[in-house]
Design an enzyme around this catalytic site. Structure first.
Site, short mmCIF file in Angstrom:
data_model
loop_
_atom_site.label_atom_id
_atom_site.label_comp_id
_atom_site.label_asym_id
_atom_site.label_seq_id
_atom_site.Cartn_x
_atom_site.Cartn_y
_atom_site.Cartn_z
N HIS A 122 0.83 -1.21 0.00
CA HIS A 122 0.00 0.00 0.00
C HIS A 122 0.86 1.25 0.00
O HIS A 122 0.53 2.24 -0.65
CB HIS A 122 -0.99 -0.04 1.15
CG HIS A 122 -2.03 -1.10 0.97
ND1 HIS A 122 -3.10 -0.95 0.13
CD2 HIS A 122 -2.10 -2.36 1.44
CE1 HIS A 122 -3.81 -2.06 0.12
NE2 HIS A 122 -3.23 -2.94 0.91
N ASP B 167 3.29 5.88 -5.49
CA ASP B 167 3.32 5.93 -6.96
C ASP B 167 2.43 7.12 -7.34
O ASP B 167 1.21 7.01 -7.44
CB ASP B 167 2.78 4.62 -7.53
CG ASP B 167 2.78 4.60 -9.05
OD1 ASP B 167 2.80 5.69 -9.67
OD2 ASP B 167 2.75 3.50 -9.62
N ARG C 181 0.16 7.02 -10.54
CA ARG C 181 -1.06 6.28 -10.28
C ARG C 181 -2.04 7.08 -9.40
O ARG C 181 -3.17 7.38 -9.79
CB ARG C 181 -0.69 4.97 -9.56
CG ARG C 181 -1.84 4.05 -9.24
CD ARG C 181 -1.46 3.07 -8.12
NE ARG C 181 -1.72 3.66 -6.82
CZ ARG C 181 -2.72 3.30 -6.01
NH1 ARG C 181 -3.53 2.34 -6.35
NH2 ARG C 181 -2.90 3.91 -4.85
N GLY D 298 -12.02 -3.13 -4.01
CA GLY D 298 -10.65 -3.35 -3.53
C GLY D 298 -10.09 -2.05 -2.99
O GLY D 298 -9.20 -1.44 -3.57
N GLU E 290 -13.09 -4.31 0.80
CA GLU E 290 -11.69 -4.74 0.88
C GLU E 290 -11.63 -6.07 1.61
O GLU E 290 -12.18 -6.20 2.70
CB GLU E 290 -10.85 -3.67 1.61
CG GLU E 290 -9.43 -4.07 1.93
CD GLU E 290 -8.61 -4.49 0.71
OE1 GLU E 290 -8.64 -3.80 -0.32
OE2 GLU E 290 -7.95 -5.56 0.79
N GLU F 153 -17.01 -10.82 -4.31
CA GLU F 153 -17.83 -11.92 -4.82
C GLU F 153 -18.72 -12.53 -3.74
O GLU F 153 -19.63 -13.29 -4.04
CB GLU F 153 -16.93 -13.03 -5.40
CG GLU F 153 -16.17 -12.64 -6.66
CD GLU F 153 -14.88 -11.83 -6.39
OE1 GLU F 153 -14.62 -11.50 -5.21
OE2 GLU F 153 -14.16 -11.53 -7.36
N GLU G 266 -8.84 0.34 -8.64
CA GLU G 266 -7.49 0.29 -9.16
C GLU G 266 -7.11 -1.19 -9.10
O GLU G 266 -6.65 -1.68 -8.09
CB GLU G 266 -6.56 1.17 -8.32
CG GLU G 266 -5.28 1.47 -9.03
CD GLU G 266 -4.30 0.32 -8.98
OE1 GLU G 266 -4.42 -0.63 -9.83
OE2 GLU G 266 -3.43 0.33 -8.12
N GLU H 99 -2.64 -11.32 -11.83
CA GLU H 99 -3.42 -11.42 -10.59
C GLU H 99 -4.91 -11.32 -10.82
O GLU H 99 -5.70 -11.56 -9.91
CB GLU H 99 -2.97 -10.40 -9.54
CG GLU H 99 -1.50 -10.60 -9.20
CD GLU H 99 -1.20 -10.40 -7.75
OE1 GLU H 99 -1.36 -9.27 -7.30
OE2 GLU H 99 -0.79 -11.37 -7.09
N HIS I 74 5.06 1.99 -10.38
CA HIS I 74 5.44 0.75 -9.69
C HIS I 74 5.16 -0.49 -10.56
O HIS I 74 5.62 -1.57 -10.26
CB HIS I 74 4.74 0.63 -8.33
CG HIS I 74 3.30 0.21 -8.41
ND1 HIS I 74 2.30 1.06 -8.83
CD2 HIS I 74 2.70 -0.96 -8.15
CE1 HIS I 74 1.15 0.42 -8.80
NE2 HIS I 74 1.37 -0.81 -8.39
N1 SAH Z 1 -7.84 1.12 -3.95
C1 SAH Z 1 -6.59 1.04 -3.22
C2 SAH Z 1 -5.98 -0.35 -3.25
C3 SAH Z 1 -5.72 -0.92 -4.62
S1 SAH Z 1 -4.92 -2.51 -4.59
C4 SAH Z 1 -5.63 2.08 -3.77
O1 SAH Z 1 -5.88 2.57 -4.88
O2 SAH Z 1 -4.63 2.39 -3.14
C5 SAH Z 1 -6.24 -3.62 -4.76
C6 SAH Z 1 -6.90 -4.02 -3.45
O3 SAH Z 1 -7.98 -4.86 -3.79
C7 SAH Z 1 -6.02 -4.80 -2.49
O4 SAH Z 1 -6.02 -4.16 -1.23
C8 SAH Z 1 -6.68 -6.18 -2.40
O5 SAH Z 1 -6.63 -6.74 -1.11
C9 SAH Z 1 -8.11 -5.88 -2.80
N2 SAH Z 1 -8.84 -6.99 -3.44
C10 SAH Z 1 -8.39 -7.81 -4.43
N3 SAH Z 1 -9.32 -8.69 -4.80
C11 SAH Z 1 -10.41 -8.43 -4.03
C12 SAH Z 1 -11.71 -9.03 -3.91
N4 SAH Z 1 -12.06 -10.05 -4.70
N5 SAH Z 1 -12.57 -8.52 -3.00
C13 SAH Z 1 -12.20 -7.49 -2.20
N6 SAH Z 1 -10.99 -6.89 -2.25
C14 SAH Z 1 -10.10 -7.35 -3.16
#
Ligand code: SAH
Length: 314
Positions: free
Chosen positions: A6, A12, A15, A39, A61, A90, A105, A114, A254
Site C-alpha cells: 500500500h 506511486d 497512479r 478493492g 476490501e 464476490e 485500481e 493477478e 510501480h
Molecule cells: N484502492 C486502493 C488499493 C488498490 S490494490 C488504492 O488505490 O490504493 C487492490 C486491493 O484490492 C487490495 O487491497 C486487495 O486486497 C483488494 N482486493 C483484491 N481482490 C479483491 C476481492 N475479490 N474482493 C475485495 N478486495 C479485493
C-alpha cells in the site's frame, strides 16, 4: 510486509495523482452519487470520492487492511459517507441494490496479472445501474522491441557459468518468466504498437484472453533482445480525456514494464519489420497466472528467423 504494497501504491504518484485528479476535477461524476470502491485498500479512492461530494461510498476490501480503512475513514471524519465492508466482492452483501459509479485500481503487472479485472466485471454486472459509469473505463496493452544485451547477459546467460558450473537448465526457466523492470527509452528500437484495447464498461471476462497480431518496424539499425509490453489506462467519462501510461517513454510507475526475452538475438535494419502475434490467456490451473505465447518472424537483410516462445507470469 503488509503495509509495503500500500505504501508503494500510494507513493506511486503517477497512479494515485491520476485517480485524485480524475475525481477532484470531475465532481459532476460523483456529486450525490452512490459509489462502489472495488478493492479499497487503505480507502484512499473512497476518501477522494467522499471529498468530491459522493452521497455514499461503499468501500470493499478483503484483506486485513479493511480494519485500517475503517479507522482511517473515522479519523478523517467520513464515517457518515463511507462504509467499509470487509470481505470479498464476490461474497459480500451490499446494502443497496445499485450503484452509480464503480471505481477501482485493479491493474496488475502486464495489466492482467493477478486477475482482479474479473472482480471488477463481477461488481459491474451485479450492481452497476444501467446509466452508471466504471472508472477507469479503458485499458490498453502495448508492445515494442528493445536492445538489451547487457541485461540479458546478466539475467539469462549468467546461468551458463556460475562459479565454473553449468546451470543452464535454469536459463530455460528464466527465459519463460517475463521480467518486470524499467526499460530505458533509449533501448527502444522499433515503433510502439497498440495490441489490445479493453472497454471495462462493456467487455466480458473472456475478452481478457486473446490472440493479436503485431508488426514492429525498426526505427534504426540495431539488435533486438526482447519485446516489452506495457499498458495505458484512461478515464473517458471526464470533462477532458484523462489517464496515464506505464510505457518506457512515460514517468515510471510501480508497474514498470514487462520484458519478454527472445531466444534469438534479432539483427534488424531500419525500416524492416518484426511481425508476429501474442496470445494471452489465464492459466487453466491457476487463473491468477497468465500464459503468454509469442510468435515472431523476420525476413530481413541480416537476419531470418521464425519462432514460437511460451512464457508464464506467476
Ligand atoms: N484502492 C486502493 C488499493 C488498490 S490494490 C488504492 O488505490 O490504493 C487492490 C486491493 O484490492 C487490495 O487491497 C486487495 O486486497 C483488494 N482486493 C483484491 N481482490 C479483491 C476481492 N475479490 N474482493 C475485495 N478486495 C479485493
Amino acid at each position: 510486509c503488509h503495509m509495503c504494497i500500500h505504501e508503494e501504491m500510494l507513493k506511486d504518484v503517477v497512479r494515485t495523482r491520476s485517480y485524485q485528479n480524475v475525481i477532484t476535477q470531475n465532481n459532476f461524476l460523483f456529486k450525490d452519487k452512490i459509489v462502489l470502491d472495488v478493492g479499497a485498500g487503505t480507502g484512499i479512492l473512497s476518501l477522494f470520492c467522499a471529498k468530491a461530494g459522493a452521497k455514499h461510498v461503499y468501500a470493499i476490501e478483503c484483506s486485513q487492511m479493511a480494519d485500517m480503512a475503517k479507522e482511517i475513514v473515522k479519523t478523517n471524519g467520513f464515517s457518515e459517507v463511507i462504509t467499509v465492508i470487509k470481505g470479498k466482492v464476490e461474497e459480500i452483501d451490499l446494502p443497496v441494490p445499485k450503484v452509480d459509479v464503480i471505481i477501482s485500481e485493479w491493474m496488475g503487472y502486464f495489466l492482467l496479472f493477478e486477475n482482479m479485472l474479473d472482480t471488477v466485471l463481477f461488481a459491474r454486472d451485479k450492481w452497476l445501474a444501467d446509466d452508471g459509469v466504471v472508472l477507469p473505463d479503458k485499458a490498453s496493452l502495448h508492445l515494442t522491441a528493445i536492445e538489451d544485451a547487457e541485461y540479458k547477459e546478466d539475467k539469462i546467460e549468467f546461468w551458463n557459468n556460475v562459479y565454473g558450473f553449468d546451470m543452464s537448465c535454469i536459463k530455460k526457466q528464466a527465459m519463460m518468466e517475463p521480467l518486470v523492470d524499467t526499460v530505458d527509452q533509449n533501448q527502444i528500437v522499433t515503433n510502439c504498437q497498440l495490441l489490445k484495447t479493453m472497454d471495462i464498461s462493456k467487455m466480458s471476462s473472456g475478452d481478457a484472453s486473446f490472440t493479436v497480431p503485431f508488426k514492429l518496424v525498426a526505427e534504426r539499425n540495431d539488435f533486438i533482445h526482447a519485446l516489452v509490453a506495457y499498458f495505458n489506462v484512461s478515464f473517458t467519462k471526464c470533462h477532458k480525456l484523462m489517464g496515464f501510461s506505464t510505457g518506457p517513454r512515460s514517468k515510471s510507475t510501480h508497474w514498470k514494464q514487462t520484458v519478454l526475452y527472445l531466444e534469438d538475438v534479432v539483427t534488424i535494419c531500419e525500416g524492416e519489420t518484426l511481425s508476429g502475434s501474442m496470445t494471452v490467456a489465464n492459466n487453466k490451473k491457476n487463473p491468477r497466472d497468465i500464459d503468454i505465447t509469442l510468435k515472431y518472424a523476420i525476413n530481413g537483410n541480416r537476419c531470418k528467423v521464425s519462432r514460437t516462445q511460451h512464457y508464464k507470469m506467476r
